[in-house]
Design an enzyme around this catalytic site. Structure first.
Site, PDB file in Angstrom:
ATOM      1  N   ASN A  55       8.432   6.968   9.588  1.00  0.00           N
ATOM      2  CA  ASN A  55       8.274   6.401   8.337  1.00  0.00           C
ATOM      3  C   ASN A  55       8.570   7.422   7.275  1.00  0.00           C
ATOM      4  O   ASN A  55       9.216   8.418   7.619  1.00  0.00           O
ATOM      5  CB  ASN A  55       6.500   5.854   8.183  1.00  0.00           C
ATOM      6  CG  ASN A  55       5.662   7.000   8.252  1.00  0.00           C
ATOM      7  OD1 ASN A  55       5.952   8.131   8.056  1.00  0.00           O
ATOM      8  ND2 ASN A  55       4.553   6.744   8.551  1.00  0.00           N
ATOM      9  N   HIS A  78       0.815  -1.290   0.089  1.00  0.00           N
ATOM     10  CA  HIS A  78       0.028  -0.078  -0.154  1.00  0.00           C
ATOM     11  C   HIS A  78       0.967   1.281   0.010  1.00  0.00           C
ATOM     12  O   HIS A  78       2.005   1.280   0.632  1.00  0.00           O
ATOM     13  CB  HIS A  78      -0.985  -0.028   1.334  1.00  0.00           C
ATOM     14  CG  HIS A  78      -0.166   0.161   2.492  1.00  0.00           C
ATOM     15  ND1 HIS A  78       0.573  -1.077   3.003  1.00  0.00           N
ATOM     16  CD2 HIS A  78       0.207   1.008   3.417  1.00  0.00           C
ATOM     17  CE1 HIS A  78       0.959  -0.568   4.126  1.00  0.00           C
ATOM     18  NE2 HIS A  78       0.978   0.580   4.461  1.00  0.00           N
TER      19      HIS A  78
HETATM   20  P1  B4P Z   1       1.997   1.566   7.291  1.00  0.00           P
HETATM   21  O1  B4P Z   1       2.718   1.983   6.407  1.00  0.00           O
HETATM   22  O2  B4P Z   1       2.098  -0.017   7.446  1.00  0.00           O
HETATM   23  O3  B4P Z   1       2.309   2.236   8.828  1.00  0.00           O
HETATM   24  P2  B4P Z   1       2.347   3.546   9.362  1.00  0.00           P
HETATM   25  O4  B4P Z   1       1.604   4.663   8.286  1.00  0.00           O
HETATM   26  O5  B4P Z   1       3.825   4.274   9.735  1.00  0.00           O
HETATM   27  O6  B4P Z   1       1.505   3.625  10.610  1.00  0.00           O
HETATM   28  P3  B4P Z   1       1.518   2.681  11.754  1.00  0.00           P
HETATM   29  O7  B4P Z   1       0.343   1.821  11.876  1.00  0.00           O
HETATM   30  O8  B4P Z   1       2.942   2.128  12.089  1.00  0.00           O
HETATM   31  O9  B4P Z   1       1.031   3.875  13.013  1.00  0.00           O
HETATM   32  P4  B4P Z   1       1.872   5.093  13.631  1.00  0.00           P
HETATM   33  O10 B4P Z   1       1.597   5.093  15.106  1.00  0.00           O
HETATM   34  O11 B4P Z   1       3.365   5.353  12.994  1.00  0.00           O
HETATM   35  O12 B4P Z   1       0.677   1.811   7.160  1.00  0.00           O
HETATM   36  C1  B4P Z   1      -0.371   1.192   7.517  1.00  0.00           C
HETATM   37  C2  B4P Z   1      -1.434   2.132   7.715  1.00  0.00           C
HETATM   38  O13 B4P Z   1      -2.850   1.474   7.578  1.00  0.00           O
HETATM   39  C3  B4P Z   1      -1.513   2.866   8.853  1.00  0.00           C
HETATM   40  O14 B4P Z   1      -1.562   4.359   8.618  1.00  0.00           O
HETATM   41  C4  B4P Z   1      -2.814   2.680   9.722  1.00  0.00           C
HETATM   42  O15 B4P Z   1      -3.351   3.665  10.369  1.00  0.00           O
HETATM   43  C5  B4P Z   1      -3.592   1.988   8.542  1.00  0.00           C
HETATM   44  N1  B4P Z   1      -4.691   0.835   8.986  1.00  0.00           N
HETATM   45  C6  B4P Z   1      -4.461  -0.075   9.831  1.00  0.00           C
HETATM   46  N2  B4P Z   1      -5.621  -0.716   9.879  1.00  0.00           N
HETATM   47  C7  B4P Z   1      -6.626  -0.368   8.919  1.00  0.00           C
HETATM   48  C8  B4P Z   1      -7.713  -0.674   8.527  1.00  0.00           C
HETATM   49  N3  B4P Z   1      -8.628  -1.697   9.128  1.00  0.00           N
HETATM   50  N4  B4P Z   1      -8.520  -0.002   7.458  1.00  0.00           N
HETATM   51  C9  B4P Z   1      -7.784   1.120   7.060  1.00  0.00           C
HETATM   52  N5  B4P Z   1      -6.432   1.530   7.234  1.00  0.00           N
HETATM   53  C10 B4P Z   1      -5.917   0.746   8.380  1.00  0.00           C
HETATM   54  O16 B4P Z   1       1.374   6.460  13.029  1.00  0.00           O
HETATM   55  C11 B4P Z   1      -0.214   6.551  13.440  1.00  0.00           C
HETATM   56  C12 B4P Z   1      -0.949   7.248  12.348  1.00  0.00           C
HETATM   57  O17 B4P Z   1      -0.456   8.498  11.976  1.00  0.00           O
HETATM   58  C13 B4P Z   1      -1.004   6.383  11.130  1.00  0.00           C
HETATM   59  O18 B4P Z   1      -2.184   6.572  10.308  1.00  0.00           O
HETATM   60  C14 B4P Z   1       0.341   7.114  10.232  1.00  0.00           C
HETATM   61  O19 B4P Z   1       0.119   6.855   8.814  1.00  0.00           O
HETATM   62  C15 B4P Z   1       0.037   8.347  10.565  1.00  0.00           C
HETATM   63  N6  B4P Z   1       1.186   9.325  10.684  1.00  0.00           N
HETATM   64  C16 B4P Z   1       2.477   8.799  10.805  1.00  0.00           C
HETATM   65  N7  B4P Z   1       3.577   9.776  10.463  1.00  0.00           N
HETATM   66  C17 B4P Z   1       2.689  11.006  10.475  1.00  0.00           C
HETATM   67  C18 B4P Z   1       2.942  12.450  10.187  1.00  0.00           C
HETATM   68  N8  B4P Z   1       4.331  12.940  10.331  1.00  0.00           N
HETATM   69  N9  B4P Z   1       2.076  13.098  10.129  1.00  0.00           N
HETATM   70  C19 B4P Z   1       0.506  12.695   9.928  1.00  0.00           C
HETATM   71  N10 B4P Z   1       0.179  11.325  10.053  1.00  0.00           N
HETATM   72  C20 B4P Z   1       1.112  10.610  10.279  1.00  0.00           C
END
Ligand code: B4P
Length: 318
Positions: free
Chosen positions: A270, A155
């Site tokens: 990330n 994704h």
């Molecule tokens: P990944 O690429 O796997 O991981 P990630 O975005 O780094 O998020 P992570 O889950 O590690 O959370 P984090 O605490 O770092 O992406 C998977 C994505 O799928 C995630 O964004 C998750 O939220 C989403 N997801 C999970 N289950 C789902 C479902 N059933 N349906 C739809 N989506 C689903 O970060 C927390 C949040 O903040 C994440 O959303 C992240 O993207 C966002 N974030 C991180 N850095 C940010 C920034 N600098 N500014 C704004 N948002 C930020």
């Protein structure tokens, strides 16, 4: 298509928040400047992410949320009728209308981007950016565990860019023409930053941005990125390949990653971190970065590799 898609996203998001299917996290954001490098960061503090063990991480271990996504989060079952992608709302956004571009077929998050992934991402940027309204978006791909990804189904993600924020990639590319890096020309890299990063400006004219151009540009940046995993195999034999891809309508950037989290401070990054958008969960880390923004450059190096500006491809190409 752009207007229609924007309206569809806005309406799906509003309904999702109202029904509780989208779990929006409140946060505080501050813009800070690193006085040593002159770079800006937008630091976002979202402490409630710590208190939600039921969220993404827990879900990740139970099931693949992208194989059969919730209908309440599904904006398009088949984006642009290509038979390739679903467009979903992020279930746990910190920024409103955070989108996920998910492959319909199950593919691993360790796979490189394909030409069609790149062109579809560019098309989304074109449809959702709006210069008159100062709306700009970032598309990113966290490839491999060390890149900060938590879901294994392939994704990309799309986030709205903060208003009036100038990333280091913008400064690097300002006034520069597109080129495809080769043996004679290296991608752009800023000497003032600690970590390795490879940036190429994209053509201003969207008509010039073809699938071939994006694919060739991406491959040239990927070649340099993968070099690190070969060069470091003696020192760190268990190093997994990981990198971030960041794309706006103005540039494409790749950053090789050595680890997802810092040991110095309790923070992980990330791709967004490598655009200068720093998400912080712990209060002490938030205070530290506000007091001493220069620390970010150090943390980025810890989670990346040393800058190679000025080193020609022939010296580190394999
Ligand atoms: P990944 O690429 O796997 O991981 P990630 O975005 O780094 O998020 P992570 O889950 O590690 O959370 P984090 O605490 O770092 O992406 C998977 C994505 O799928 C995630 O964004 C998750 O939220 C989403 N997801 C999970 N289950 C789902 C479902 N059933 N349906 C739809 N989506 C689903 O970060 C927390 C949040 O903040 C994440 O959303 C992240 O993207 C966002 N974030 C991180 N850095 C940010 C920034 N600098 N500014 C704004 N948002 C930020």
């Amino acid at each position: 298509m752009g207007i229609e898609l924007k309206a569809k996203i806005a309406s799906k998001y509003a309904k999702g928040v109202e029904s509780g299917d989208v779990h929006f996290t409140q946060s505080d954001s501050k813009k800070v400047k690193d006085s040593e490098s002159g770079f800006q960061y937008v630091v976002t503090h979202a402490p409630s992410l710590l208190k939600k063990p039921e969220r993404a991480d827990a879900e990740a271990s139970k099931r693949n949320p992208f194989a059969e996504p919730e209908p309440e989060l599904t904006v398009c079952e088949d984006l642009y009728d290509l038979g390739q992608y679903k467009l979903l709302l992020n279930k746990f956004p910190v920024v409103p209308e955070h989108l996920l571009l998910v492959t319909r077929e199950v593919k691993p998050q360790t796979a490189p981007l394909e030409p069609q992934d790149l062109l579809t991402s560019y098309r989304l940027l074109q449809d959702l950016d709006d210069e008159d309204e100062q709306v700009r978006n970032l598309i990113f791909y966290n490839c491999g565990k060390t890149s900060g990804s938590s879901q294994d189904h392939k994704h990309l993600q799309m986030l709205r860019w903060p208003k009036n924020f100038v990333a280091f990639q913008d400064r690097l590319c300002s006034g520069k023409e597109h080129f495809i890096p080769d043996m004679r020309s290296e991608p752009l890299q800023d000497k003032k930053l600690s970590f390795a990063h490879f940036v190429v400006p994209l053509p201003e004219d969207p008509e010039a941005v073809t699938e071939d151009l994006l694919a060739m540009t991406f491959v040239s940046l990927l070649q340099r990125t993968l070099t690190f995993f070969q060069d470091w195999t003696n020192e760190r034999p268990n190093l997994e390949t990981g990198y971030n891809v960041l794309m706006t309508r103005q540039w494409l950037c790749l950053v090789p990653r050595s680890q997802s989290k810092s040991n110095e401070l309790d923070i992980g990054f990330n791709a967004t971190g490598y655009a200068g958008l720093v998400l912080v969960k712990h209060e002490e880390v938030w205070n530290k970065i506000l007091e001493e923004p220069q620390v970010v450059n150090r943390l980025m190096l810890e989670c990346g590799f040393p800058n190679t500006a000025g080193v020609s491809a022939t010296e580190y190409h394999y």
